[in-house]
Structure formats: C-alpha cells, structure tokens
Design a protein around this motif. Structure first.
Motif, PDB file in Angstrom:
ATOM      1  N   ARG A   7      90.826  36.916 -35.237  1.00 10.91           N
ATOM      2  CA  ARG A   7      89.748  36.765 -34.254  1.00 10.91           C
ATOM      3  C   ARG A   7      89.814  37.882 -33.225  1.00 10.91           C
ATOM      4  NH1 ARG A   7      88.774  34.485 -29.332  1.00 10.91           N
ATOM      5  NH2 ARG A   7      86.858  33.230 -29.081  1.00 10.91           N
ATOM      6  N   LEU A  29      81.307  35.736 -30.632  1.00 11.79           N
ATOM      7  CA  LEU A  29      82.525  34.970 -30.856  1.00 11.79           C
ATOM      8  C   LEU A  29      82.261  33.469 -30.834  1.00 11.79           C
ATOM      9  CD1 LEU A  29      85.367  36.826 -28.933  1.00 11.79           C
ATOM     10  CD2 LEU A  29      85.070  36.602 -31.386  1.00 11.79           C
ATOM     11  N   ASP A  33      83.258  31.104 -33.764  1.00 13.82           N
ATOM     12  CA  ASP A  33      84.178  29.995 -33.501  1.00 13.82           C
ATOM     13  C   ASP A  33      83.660  28.682 -34.089  1.00 13.82           C
ATOM     14  OD1 ASP A  33      86.110  31.479 -32.272  1.00 13.82           O
ATOM     15  OD2 ASP A  33      85.394  31.096 -30.230  1.00 13.82           O
TER      16      ASP A  33
END
Length: 302
Positions: A7, A29, A33
């Motif tokens: 990540r 992100l 996620d």
C-alpha cells in the motif's frame, strides 16, 4: 494478504510518479482500501484476485446501497491500482481491465443567481468587523473569478495585481492561469486589505491574502462554515458550498453568451503547464469576455 508495504509503495507511485495532490492520493487510497478490506475479509490472496472476484466486490458495493456515482469512483480507483499491480509485476495481467464503470446519472450542479449571491455577501458582511469584510471579499472573489476554494485560500500578495485588475492563480497540477478581477472584487479586496484590524500574520504566513483570526491562511473548513451561515442568514435555501460560486461564475458567463473556450481557460481546465505560456495569451481578450458577459461588470460604476 496484501501488506501495508505494498500500500505504501502504491502511495509513493501516486505521489511521486503521477505527481497527484495529497487530496487526490487520499481519495485513490480510500477506494483501494475498500477493495483491500474486502479481500482481507474474504481471505483472498493478491495472486487470486481476478475479474470474477472483482465482480463479487462490486456486487457487494451495490448490496450496501452505495450510489452508482460513488461506485464508479471506487472502480476508477481500483482500476488505477490494477494497472499499477501489473506495471510493477505483482500480477501477470491487470485483473481490472474488463471491470465496467456503472453509467452515471446526469448531475446538475446548484447555481446561484446574482441576486442570491448579493444577499449572501451582504449577510457575510453583516457579521461585522474584519471577519465580515474578509468573508464578503472571499465570496465575491469566488463568484467574480470562478476560483476553487483552495485557490482562494492560498491566494498570495505576489499573485494579486489590483491596479492591473487581475490575479495569477495556482491551480491543480501546479498549473497557473491569469484571471481578470471585476470592479466589485477589487473594491471588496481593498476594503479588507486596508482595514486596520486585519490580523497580523504568523511567521511564514505573511504572503497570504486571507487570514484567520490567528493570523494563518484561512482554511477550507472555515470557509465552508461561514458560507453556510451566510446563506442561511440570507434566506437562500439551496444546498450550497464554496464550489457553488464557481459553478455560478461559469453559468453566468455561458448564459451571457461567452465562448466555451474562454470559460474553460478562466476555470483552469486548459492544459497549460507554465506561467510563460500565459504571458503569450491575449489578456485583453480574456478581460473583454469577463467584462462583457459577467453580471458583476454590467452594474453602474460607483
């Protein structure tokens, strides 16, 4: 499972390879996620992520009642992640290639009339003192120049040319553009800037036009709050945000007859990379577009 290290590497790609802003990186992100969280709950290793699994992921988003527009944004972020996984060799082939984005409904942004803008500005001014002058000047700038709220929050003295009647705006992707100032915007800015109660800027904040009571550059959250308060005090019941004034700027010009190319340039939608390019643009022609078509420039002079 997908590691936090992976990540972090993806974040580095977004930030340093694509040169995306912090807000855009955070949005990408957040979308990824959602996928990673689903994969963890399903105990799905990265190497087993394929089109069929992604269909199950998207189906879950629908089951949760998420709006198609939001699902489309998530899929967009996931597809960017998939391309990166293939680029970096984490997967043999991008599993998101065939993933379809749901059809979005037509979105019609809220637009204010000039009369509504005037009422909101007067309501902001009625707060009194230096904050009232600051808020009125800020809203006038949003409407007269079509700025994004972040652009107005970070407007600097070095980019403000009141005598010449224009400002230099640092937009998305660090692209700069020149935007003419209406007489109303110049007048409101001068009222605010010459007032003796304007806060003393904190160290490092001296370059910014709009300051908080503590002497720091005003934040977007502060702007959002006082615009909501001013709209309510003005009796404007539309659901508005700082961006509403940008929409209203563009709509006023379009309805007045301005060309789309001029509007796009003023809004910063043109692919212009450097300030030097702007020096070759006919600023007189841009000013004529605003002076001719924007309602702020069709009022009697004081």
């Amino acid at each position: 499972m997908v590691s936090q290290d992976l990540r972090a590497k993806y974040l580095g790609y977004l930030r340093f390879e694509l040169s995306l802003s912090d807000n855009t990186c955070a949005a990408y992100l957040a979308d990824v996620d959602k996928l990673l969280g689903w994969m963890e709950r399903e105990a799905l290793p990265l190497e087993q992520l394929d089109y069929s699994q992604l269909q199950h992921f998207v189906a879950q988003l629908y089951d949760l009642g998420i709006h198609p527009n939001s699902i489309a944004r998530v899929i967009s972020g996931v597809r960017s992640f998939g391309r990166w996984l293939e680029l970096e060799g984490y997967v043999a082939a991008d599993p998101t290639t065939l993933l379809e984005v749901p059809r979005k409904g037509r979105y019609l942004p809220t637009v204010l009339t000039t009369e509504e803008v005037d009422r909101i500005i007067e309501a902001a001014r009625s707060r009194g003192g230096i904050e009232g002058l600051r808020n009125a000047a800020f809203i006038e700038l949003l409407f007269s120049c079509g700025l994004r709220v972040s652009e107005a929050c970070h407007l600097r003295f070095a980019d403000t040319f009141l005598d010449e009647g224009y400002i230099r705006v640092l937009g998305k992707g660090s692209k700069q553009r020149l935007v003419p100032l209406s007489d109303s915007a110049i007048r409101e800015l001068r009222r605010y800037l010459v007032h003796p109660d304007r806060p003393t800027p904190k160290r490092g904040e001296e370059e910014y036009i709009f300051l908080s009571a503590r002497g720091k550059a005003i934040s977007r959250i502060t702007v959002f709050v006082y615009i909501k308060e001013a709209a309510a005090a003005a009796g404007v019941e539309k659901n508005i945000s700082p961006h509403t004034f940008r929409h209203s700027f563009a709509t006023a010009l379009l309805e007045g007859g301005a060309g789309l190319q001029a509007i796009q340039l003023l809004l910063g939608h043109e692919d212009v990379a450097t300030t030097e390019i702007y020096t070759h643009i006919d600023r007189t022609r841009l000013r004529e577009q605003v002076e001719r078509y924007h309602p702020r420039n069709q009022q009697p002079k004081d």
